[in-house]
Design a protein around this motif. Structure first.
Motif, short mmCIF file in Angstrom:
data_model
loop_
_atom_site.label_atom_id
_atom_site.label_comp_id
_atom_site.label_asym_id
_atom_site.label_seq_id
_atom_site.Cartn_x
_atom_site.Cartn_y
_atom_site.Cartn_z
N PRO A 217 0.80 -1.23 0.00
CA PRO A 217 0.00 0.00 0.00
C PRO A 217 0.83 1.28 0.00
O PRO A 217 0.49 2.24 -0.68
N SER A 218 1.93 1.30 0.77
CA SER A 218 2.75 2.51 0.81
C SER A 218 3.41 2.78 -0.54
O SER A 218 3.48 3.92 -1.00
N MET A 219 3.89 1.72 -1.19
CA MET A 219 4.50 1.90 -2.51
C MET A 219 3.46 2.27 -3.56
O MET A 219 3.76 2.97 -4.52
N GLN A 220 2.24 1.81 -3.38
CA GLN A 220 1.17 2.23 -4.29
C GLN A 220 0.94 3.73 -4.20
O GLN A 220 0.82 4.42 -5.22
N VAL A 221 0.88 4.24 -2.95
CA VAL A 221 0.70 5.68 -2.77
C VAL A 221 1.86 6.46 -3.38
O VAL A 221 1.66 7.47 -4.08
N LEU A 222 3.10 5.99 -3.13
CA LEU A 222 4.26 6.67 -3.69
C LEU A 222 4.25 6.64 -5.21
O LEU A 222 4.51 7.66 -5.87
N ILE A 278 8.63 8.39 4.46
CA ILE A 278 7.68 7.45 5.04
C ILE A 278 7.23 6.44 4.00
O ILE A 278 7.11 5.23 4.27
N LEU A 279 6.98 6.91 2.78
CA LEU A 279 6.55 6.00 1.73
C LEU A 279 7.65 5.05 1.30
O LEU A 279 7.39 3.89 0.96
N LEU A 280 8.90 5.52 1.33
CA LEU A 280 10.00 4.68 0.90
C LEU A 280 10.38 3.63 1.93
O LEU A 280 10.64 2.47 1.58
N ASP A 281 10.45 4.03 3.22
CA ASP A 281 10.87 3.04 4.22
C ASP A 281 9.74 2.16 4.72
O ASP A 281 9.97 1.23 5.51
N LYS A 282 8.48 2.45 4.30
CA LYS A 282 7.33 1.61 4.62
C LYS A 282 7.13 1.44 6.13
O LYS A 282 6.67 0.41 6.60
#
Length: 446
Positions: A217-222, A278-282
């Motif tokens: 999910p975090s990588m999707q947002v990024l 935050i998006l990169l380090d999940k």
């Protein structure tokens, strides 16, 4: 006076445009005074009255039909609602075209000229009204709709070249580049077209990325945010370059503005960079349950400047990204969804501690959300003034459903189990001793 001076040329062009508009206004006034022009105006008003009555009759019926088909596809209902809202205009366009075609067959063309202009204008306006509904942004939709209406009106009346010349005459020169109102209009139109295309591509790509379960999910947002920045940035530069604006001259100005913004928007930039980290380090992602200070809830969305955290009582906190980077955050579901909870209680010294521990474990297992494959445990933590103190530990896997409620359910299960097995929960008691010969003792003896 130098006739080649750009300012003199602009003034001459403006004078020509004014003369043209004056001549057109006089021609229109003369045309309006002709008898058949008056007849056409009265016919158009009659057609409008019929369209108004037809909309008053058909509109409520269409509304009732839409309400009776609420389970129909969403696009069909939206189209029906658009038709209902513009029923009068639709009827007017249909009737004015019928009227014009009939008059064209039975009378001279000059006696139906005004009706033809009205038919073309209203048809263009109706098409633009429907087409601009595809634009989601209200401001862009407003600009596109009224800009297209203006251009369609000028095109039907045959004034586009004259207005273009007038817009091009109002200009100034910066360096080697000449900027005019016509250039500004072309830039705005191209920018809206390119931004609309970028928005459609971004929406389709975002939906495709979110359907990919292999991406966290975090990588999707990024990925979505990076794609939006690339598409919208490319649309802006392509639109500006397509109308002939030289962007190299803006390099120094943009550099100076960037330095000023860097000093004035330090917090904003810090939050933007923190959001990317935050998006990169999940470390956190949508759906995680976190605690930050007194705030406890689950992450609803990750924004460019803040993180939306929704608590159990429905409050939504917008926490700056910088606070999540620099502060201590408890992520209850970072590496896995299992959460261990502890509750403390005490029993009387007369109760068998072995029995108490067994009863407490069985009571915790009877609660629905308590995991049985990670069984609860109960330990003695000390001997208090009036009770033997215990700690009961158990695991759950759904912290988003709340922590206070599961603790309450376990306490209630303990209470019921202790009542059934005769286990007492002590509480502090105070003993009052009356001294011999005191006034209280005397009154008590009397």
């Amino acid at each position: 006076m130098d006739q080649t001076d750009p300012q003199n040329v602009s003034l001459q062009t403006l004078q020509q445009v004014v003369d043209f508009l004056t001549a057109e206004a006089l021609a229109l006034w003369a045309e309006a005074l002709r008898p058949w022009t008056t007849y056409q105006i009265l016919i158009a008003l009659g057609v409008f009255a019929v369209a108004w009555l037809g909309a008053a009759v058909l509109g409520p019926r269409l509304n009732d039909w839409l309400r009776s088909h609420e389970n129909a596809p969403r696009w069909r209902l939206r189209v029906g609602l658009m038709v209902q809202r513009r029923m009068r205009m639709i009827l007017f366009v249909v009737l004015i075209w019928i009227t014009y075609l009939v008059m064209k067959e039975f009378t001279w063309a000059s006696r139906s000229f005004l009706l033809r202009v009205l038919a073309n204008l209203t048809t263009a306006w109706l098409f633009i009204a429907f087409a601009t509904r595809l634009i989601q942004n209200p401001l862009l939709r407003f600009i596109a709709r009224y800009g297209a209406w203006t251009w369609a009106t000028l095109s039907v009346l045959g004034w586009t070249e004259e207005v273009q010349v007038w817009l091009d005459a109002v200009a100034f020169t910066m360096g080697e580049t000449r900027y005019s109102l016509w250039l500004l209009v072309k830039a705005v139109v191209m920018l809206m077209v390119m931004l609309g295309a970028a928005r459609l591509l971004a929406g389709a790509s975002a939906a495709s990325i979110k359907r990919n379960e292999d991406i966290s999910p975090s990588m999707q947002v990024l990925a979505v945010k990076v794609l939006q920045v690339i598409l919208f940035g490319t649309a802006f530069f392509v639109a500006v370059r397509s109308v002939g604006v030289d962007l190299t001259g803006l390099a120094v100005l943009s550099g100076a503005i960037g330095v000023g913004l860097g000093f004035g928007l330090q917090k904003v930039v810090s939050n933007l960079v923190s959001g990317i980290i935050i998006l990169l380090d999940k470390s956190i992602k949508p759906g995680d349950v976190i605690s930050l200070g007194a705030t406890f809830g689950w992450i609803n969305a990750l924004g460019a400047r803040y993180v939306s955290v929704v608590t159990r009582d429905g409050k939504e906190y917008l926490i700056p990204n910088e606070d999540l980077i620099t502060g201590q955050v408890v992520n209850w579901s970072h590496s896995n969804e299992f959460v261990r909870l502890d509750i403390h209680f005490g029993t009387a010294y007369g109760d068998d501690p072995h029995k108490v521990r067994k009863i407490a474990v069985e009571a915790a297992k009877s609660v629905d959300r308590v995991l049985t494959f990670k069984p609860p445990v109960c330990h003695i933590t000390g001997f208090g003034d009036s009770s033997v103190d215990y700690i009961l530990r158990f695991w759950i896997r759904d912290p988003t459903q709340g922590l206070t409620n599961i603790r309450g359910n376990v306490f209630l299960a303990l209470w019921d189990a202790f009542q059934e097995n005769g286990i007492s929960i002590p509480f502090p008691q105070r003993e009052v001793t009356m001294l011999q010969g005191s006034e209280l003792m005397t009154k008590a003896l009397d």
